[in-house]
Design a protein around this motif. Sequence first.
Motif, PDB file in Angstrom:
ATOM      1  N   ILE A  28       0.805  -1.292   0.063  1.00  0.00           N
ATOM      2  CA  ILE A  28      -0.173  -0.040   0.016  1.00  0.00           C
ATOM      3  C   ILE A  28       0.887   1.313   0.037  1.00  0.00           C
ATOM      4  N   LYS A  29       2.012   1.286   0.934  1.00  0.00           N
ATOM      5  CA  LYS A  29       2.787   2.510   1.009  1.00  0.00           C
ATOM      6  C   LYS A  29       3.324   2.785  -0.543  1.00  0.00           C
ATOM      7  N   ASN A  30       3.938   1.668  -1.278  1.00  0.00           N
ATOM      8  CA  ASN A  30       4.583   1.673  -2.417  1.00  0.00           C
ATOM      9  C   ASN A  30       3.613   1.899  -3.643  1.00  0.00           C
ATOM     10  N   GLU A  31       2.160   1.492  -3.585  1.00  0.00           N
ATOM     11  CA  GLU A  31       1.437   1.741  -4.737  1.00  0.00           C
ATOM     12  C   GLU A  31       0.345   2.509  -4.395  1.00  0.00           C
ATOM     13  N   ILE A  32       0.030   2.880  -3.119  1.00  0.00           N
ATOM     14  CA  ILE A  32      -1.272   3.728  -3.230  1.00  0.00           C
ATOM     15  C   ILE A  32      -0.736   5.230  -2.436  1.00  0.00           C
ATOM     16  N   GLY A  33      -0.286   5.034  -1.288  1.00  0.00           N
ATOM     17  CA  GLY A  33       0.163   6.247  -0.621  1.00  0.00           C
ATOM     18  C   GLY A  33       0.456   6.059   0.841  1.00  0.00           C
ATOM     19  N   GLU A  34       0.966   7.307   1.482  1.00  0.00           N
ATOM     20  CA  GLU A  34       1.718   7.177   2.727  1.00  0.00           C
ATOM     21  C   GLU A  34       0.692   6.945   3.986  1.00  0.00           C
ATOM     22  N   ILE A  35       1.148   5.918   4.806  1.00  0.00           N
ATOM     23  CA  ILE A  35       0.420   5.635   5.811  1.00  0.00           C
ATOM     24  C   ILE A  35       0.614   6.478   6.871  1.00  0.00           C
ATOM     25  N   LYS A  36      -0.661   7.154   7.482  1.00  0.00           N
ATOM     26  CA  LYS A  36      -0.518   8.106   8.578  1.00  0.00           C
ATOM     27  C   LYS A  36      -0.859   7.503   9.757  1.00  0.00           C
ATOM     28  N   LYS A  37      -1.858   6.710   9.904  1.00  0.00           N
ATOM     29  CA  LYS A  37      -2.232   6.060  11.181  1.00  0.00           C
ATOM     30  C   LYS A  37      -2.318   4.707  11.147  1.00  0.00           C
ATOM     31  N   GLU A  38      -2.165   3.859  12.194  1.00  0.00           N
ATOM     32  CA  GLU A  38      -2.697   2.767  12.162  1.00  0.00           C
ATOM     33  C   GLU A  38      -3.465   1.935  13.317  1.00  0.00           C
ATOM     34  N   SER A  39      -4.498   1.356  13.325  1.00  0.00           N
ATOM     35  CA  SER A  39      -5.217   1.158  14.817  1.00  0.00           C
ATOM     36  C   SER A  39      -4.542  -0.166  15.131  1.00  0.00           C
ATOM     37  N   ASN A  40      -4.991  -0.350  16.353  1.00  0.00           N
ATOM     38  CA  ASN A  40      -4.843  -1.912  16.910  1.00  0.00           C
ATOM     39  C   ASN A  40      -5.012  -2.953  15.956  1.00  0.00           C
ATOM     40  N   LEU A  41      -4.422  -4.092  16.379  1.00  0.00           N
ATOM     41  CA  LEU A  41      -4.550  -5.287  15.758  1.00  0.00           C
ATOM     42  C   LEU A  41      -5.814  -6.008  16.572  1.00  0.00           C
ATOM     43  N   LEU A  42      -6.614  -6.533  15.760  1.00  0.00           N
ATOM     44  CA  LEU A  42      -7.661  -7.369  16.453  1.00  0.00           C
ATOM     45  C   LEU A  42      -7.829  -8.934  15.920  1.00  0.00           C
ATOM     46  N   GLU A  43      -7.703  -9.855  16.765  1.00  0.00           N
ATOM     47  CA  GLU A  43      -7.945 -11.335  16.374  1.00  0.00           C
ATOM     48  C   GLU A  43      -9.560 -11.306  16.700  1.00  0.00           C
ATOM     49  N   ASN A  44     -10.292 -11.942  15.649  1.00  0.00           N
ATOM     50  CA  ASN A  44     -11.661 -12.278  15.728  1.00  0.00           C
ATOM     51  C   ASN A  44     -12.242 -13.243  15.064  1.00  0.00           C
ATOM     52  N   LYS A  45     -13.532 -13.607  15.242  1.00  0.00           N
ATOM     53  CA  LYS A  45     -13.937 -14.899  14.566  1.00  0.00           C
ATOM     54  C   LYS A  45     -14.402 -14.201  13.266  1.00  0.00           C
ATOM     55  N   ALA A  46     -14.889 -15.037  12.373  1.00  0.00           N
ATOM     56  CA  ALA A  46     -15.128 -14.660  10.921  1.00  0.00           C
ATOM     57  C   ALA A  46     -16.647 -14.197  11.214  1.00  0.00           C
ATOM     58  N   GLU A  47     -17.054 -13.385  10.326  1.00  0.00           N
ATOM     59  CA  GLU A  47     -18.469 -12.960  10.009  1.00  0.00           C
ATOM     60  C   GLU A  47     -18.905 -13.254   8.571  1.00  0.00           C
ATOM     61  N   GLY A  48     -20.079 -14.091   8.435  1.00  0.00           N
ATOM     62  CA  GLY A  48     -20.697 -14.278   7.203  1.00  0.00           C
ATOM     63  C   GLY A  48     -20.394 -15.351   6.611  1.00  0.00           C
ATOM     64  N   PHE A  49     -19.156 -16.449   7.351  1.00  0.00           N
ATOM     65  CA  PHE A  49     -19.137 -17.726   6.898  1.00  0.00           C
ATOM     66  C   PHE A  49     -18.549 -18.470   8.057  1.00  0.00           C
ATOM     67  N   THR A  50     -18.539 -19.828   7.716  1.00  0.00           N
ATOM     68  CA  THR A  50     -18.117 -20.767   8.957  1.00  0.00           C
ATOM     69  C   THR A  50     -16.722 -21.111   8.654  1.00  0.00           C
ATOM     70  N   THR A  51     -15.794 -20.743   9.571  1.00  0.00           N
ATOM     71  CA  THR A  51     -14.285 -21.204   9.332  1.00  0.00           C
ATOM     72  C   THR A  51     -13.641 -21.359  11.126  1.00  0.00           C
ATOM     73  N   GLU A  52     -12.752 -22.219  10.903  1.00  0.00           N
ATOM     74  CA  GLU A  52     -12.019 -22.573  12.261  1.00  0.00           C
ATOM     75  C   GLU A  52     -10.780 -21.444  12.295  1.00  0.00           C
ATOM     76  N   ASN A  53     -10.612 -20.445  11.533  1.00  0.00           N
ATOM     77  CA  ASN A  53      -9.382 -19.704  11.196  1.00  0.00           C
ATOM     78  C   ASN A  53      -9.844 -18.357  11.803  1.00  0.00           C
ATOM     79  N   LEU A  54      -9.205 -17.814  12.760  1.00  0.00           N
ATOM     80  CA  LEU A  54      -9.689 -16.462  13.222  1.00  0.00           C
ATOM     81  C   LEU A  54      -8.937 -15.435  12.537  1.00  0.00           C
ATOM     82  N   PHE A  55      -9.511 -14.178  12.372  1.00  0.00           N
ATOM     83  CA  PHE A  55      -8.975 -13.308  11.424  1.00  0.00           C
ATOM     84  C   PHE A  55      -7.950 -12.369  12.266  1.00  0.00           C
TER      85      PHE A  55
END
Length: 136
Positions: A28-55
């Motif tokens: 994104i930095k190389n192709e689109i633009g400068e990153i000014k802010k980043e949020s926290n990281l959040l691990e969570n369950k999928a929404e809209g489908f069934t999977t064992e893999n957390l996001f």
Amino acid sequence: MSTNTIILLLGTNLGNKFNNLESAKNHIKNEIGEIKKESNLLENKAEGFTTENLFLNQKIEIISQLSPFEVLKKVKDIEIMMGRMYSQPLENELYVDRLIDIDILYFNSIIIDSNRLKIPHPQNYSRSFIKSLYFY
């Protein structure tokens, strides 16, 4: 050219999720633009489908000279370059596991409602985890 403030949502639930987010941010930095802010990281369950893999999800605020449709093309190109496969969801499900997903949540304060792009993102308020991502 105008400077645009854009909020992107990054998500991954396959492979090394932290590295996937870092790689996406580098592209994104190389192709689109400068990153000014980043949020926290959040691990969570999928929404809209069934999977064992957390996001692992994160929001970023970027500054770019690109138009909304140029940003859309770039994020789709980045997803494909990183190995995202677009496949048909299972019956009665909306989504599938993904190596990387990049959504445009906001673009300045404009509203776009086309077949290719909707801004603000239609799921900004229905995805509960988005409300848990905040900028420092």
